[in-house]
Scaffold this active site. Structure first.
Site, PDB file in Angstrom:
ATOM      1  N   ASP A  49      -3.270   2.339  -5.599  1.00  0.00           N
ATOM      2  CA  ASP A  49      -2.876   2.298  -4.192  1.00  0.00           C
ATOM      3  C   ASP A  49      -1.393   2.618  -4.173  1.00  0.00           C
ATOM      4  O   ASP A  49      -0.567   1.789  -4.568  1.00  0.00           O
ATOM      5  CB  ASP A  49      -3.146   0.916  -3.590  1.00  0.00           C
ATOM      6  N   HIS A  50      -1.048   3.836  -3.735  1.00  0.00           N
ATOM      7  CA  HIS A  50       0.330   4.294  -3.930  1.00  0.00           C
ATOM      8  C   HIS A  50       1.352   3.446  -3.178  1.00  0.00           C
ATOM      9  O   HIS A  50       2.529   3.432  -3.539  1.00  0.00           O
ATOM     10  CB  HIS A  50       0.473   5.775  -3.562  1.00  0.00           C
ATOM     11  N   HIS A  91      -4.118  -0.182   2.047  1.00  0.00           N
ATOM     12  CA  HIS A  91      -2.667  -0.320   2.057  1.00  0.00           C
ATOM     13  C   HIS A  91      -2.204  -1.583   2.782  1.00  0.00           C
ATOM     14  O   HIS A  91      -1.431  -2.379   2.251  1.00  0.00           O
ATOM     15  CB  HIS A  91      -2.009   0.886   2.734  1.00  0.00           C
TER      16      HIS A  91
END
Length: 515
Positions: free
Chosen positions: A204-205, A267
């Site tokens: 999950d960037h 996110h």
């Protein structure tokens, strides 16, 4: 990567705050990117790898293997890598470092369901091991459509590429990890039938961004915040992920996903975990992720009857963004006529534990909003005595701690201060901290940090199987209720603050922050 190895010392000389920082040793590694010519690889992965090379943060012996459908020579693939790095790197490439990095790149053509691709891959990896005189660590990065995740995983297992006794093997999976709780559980089952949980890095960037990581430092390294970080002092928490862009060419994906699946399920719920988690006993991957799972399991899962009260959704219409006229969602190329997919979603959740009982967490995400912004705003309860109400005074307002994740990473604290003059007039002022000005350098891209952690084998910033399933358990009832509802998403104008209907889920006295 000898051309890049000396760069770390040069960076330390340019930035005194980097002096004395030592990098952990990295094992010789082969990184395999499935979907190597796709948009994610071009825009994010290749530039991140180059910047790691520039900083001397890749292993001394490193090999990049790209796997994609089209036939092409290694030289052609290297030219495409160079083009992507020059177009999307956060810094202008150094010719010597870039040349050394490109020499590590190798290409394997073929479709992901072709077993010959994996036999050729095994042969290439074996050759690299032989050249090194030892087995190389292996990392398989699935930068593909989600439908290929189980296909690739099972093919790697069938070819015997999922494990080796003398060096680690890791699997990196991009989002989305399923589109429902049932799909996530099935994908976990198929992945964990081949790889162990310790080998799997679900990426999950957002978790690679400095502000997200610094949230834990602000909470647990500063005595002034932790005593206030509870239901006695905090009125509400608001997390926003706003984008000013539309869906571009992603209609095929987005119309089946929508804003809740695209941003909130992954996110934003991860950001909520960082705000709400208890301090871990030790800052290691297992303990940090244990605390995040506790938060997710403490969130009250809404019943079908509650969904209407705690959620809102919208869909953008035509409007103006950046001085240009833009079409509405249903006029975008590839969007079905009459689509009811939400491009804006908002939720009100509560974490039902001792620290947070009664504190609402407001989450919202959307496209074609006023500007690009991701932030976490923690609003403290107002002071009990409001004596400063003279004319010309804005009055005492609740303090807010705002952590900005993008576009400009930093933290601001809103305080009440006296306006100069003879009157006791009060107005809000901000105390601000900005990464760029405070540390005299540009923050690394999120993918740089995350790929570096993959090479180190540190899973702290990656989601575990039970985390993913707990996130879906919260979102599934909302998605089901929306699907069964006869009510279409509320319309909002592109370039606006979102649908007015989002105000409905706020408790009395609360308001959305301006985007």
């Amino acid at each position: 990567m000898s051309a890049a190895a000396g760069t770390a010392a040069e960076i330390a000389a340019e930035n005194p705050l980097a002096a004395g920082l030592e990098r952990l040793p990295l094992a010789p590694t082969a990184l395999v990117i499935f979907g190597a010519t796709g948009d994610l690889a071009r825009r994010k992965l290749l530039p991140a790898l180059y910047n790691l090379a520039h900083d001397g943060a890749l292993p001394e012996r490193f090999h990049l293997i790209g796997v994609a459908r089209r036939e092409k020579a290694h030289e052609h693939y290297r030219a495409e890598c160079e083009e992507a790095i020059r177009a999307f790197s956060r810094r202008a490439p150094d010719p010597e470092v870039l040349s050394a990095f490109l020499k590590t790149a190798h290409y394997v053509p073929g479709t992901f369901d072709d077993k010959h691709v994996y036999s050729r891959l095994a042969e290439l990896l074996g050759r690299y091991d032989e050249q090194a005189g030892e087995p190389l660590a292996r990392a398989y990065y699935l930068s593909t459509a989600p439908s290929f995740f189980p296909v690739i995983v099972e093919a790697l297992g069938a070819e015997g590429l999922a494990e080796q006794s003398e060096a680690p093997v890791r699997l990196v999976i991009e989002k989305p990890f399923g589109t429902s709780l049932a799909e996530a559980r099935e994908l976990n089952r198929r992945v964990l039938a081949v790889f162990s949980e310790e080998q799997v890095f679900r990426i999950d960037h957002y978790l690679g961004k400095e502000t997200v990581q610094n949230m834990l430092a602000f909470r647990f390294a500063n005595g002034m915040f932790e005593p206030l970080w509870n239901r006695n002092y905090i009125d509400y928490v608001q997390i926003t992920a706003a984008e000013d862009i539309g869906i571009g060419s992603r209609a095929g994906y987005y119309d089946h996903a929508g804003a809740l699946r695209d941003l909130i399920q992954n996110h934003i719920l991860q950001l909520l975990c960082h705000v709400a988690m208890e301090p871990p006993v030790i800052f290691n991957a297992e303990q940090v992720r244990n605390e995040k799972v506790k938060v997710l399991r403490a969130i009250q899962v809404p019943t079908p009857e509650e969904v209407a009260d705690i959620s809102a959704r919208g869909q953008y219409g035509a409007g103006h963004v950046g001085g240009e006229d833009v079409p509405g969602y249903r006029e975008e190329e590839g969007v079905p006529e009459g689509s009811r997919t939400e491009t804006f979603a908002a939720l009100r959740l509560e974490v039902d534990n001792w620290r947070w009982a009664g504190v609402p967490f407001y989450l919202r995400a959307g496209k074609r909003l006023a500007r690009k912004l991701t932030e976490i705003a923690v609003a403290l309860k107002p002071v009990p005595h409001l004596a400063f109400s003279q004319e010309g005074s804005l009055g005492v307002r609740p303090n807010q701690l705002v952590m900005t994740v993008q576009p400009n990473e930093g933290v601001s604290l809103q305080l009440g201060a006296k306006i100069p003059g003879t009157r006791m007039s009060i107005r809000p002022v901000n105390m601000e901290f900005n990464y760029g000005t405070s540390f005299l350098s540009q923050s690394p891209e999120a993918y740089e940090r995350l790929i570096g952690d993959i090479l180190l084998g540190d899973p702290t910033l990656f989601t575990r199987d039970d985390e993913v399933e707990a996130q879906w358990a919260i979102c599934d009832p909302v998605l089901s209720a929306w699907q069964q509802s006869q009510r279409a998403p509320s319309a909002y104008e592109a370039g606006s603050q979102g649908p007015a209907d989002a105000e409905r889920i706020l408790l009395p006295g609360h308001s959305w922050r301006a985007i």
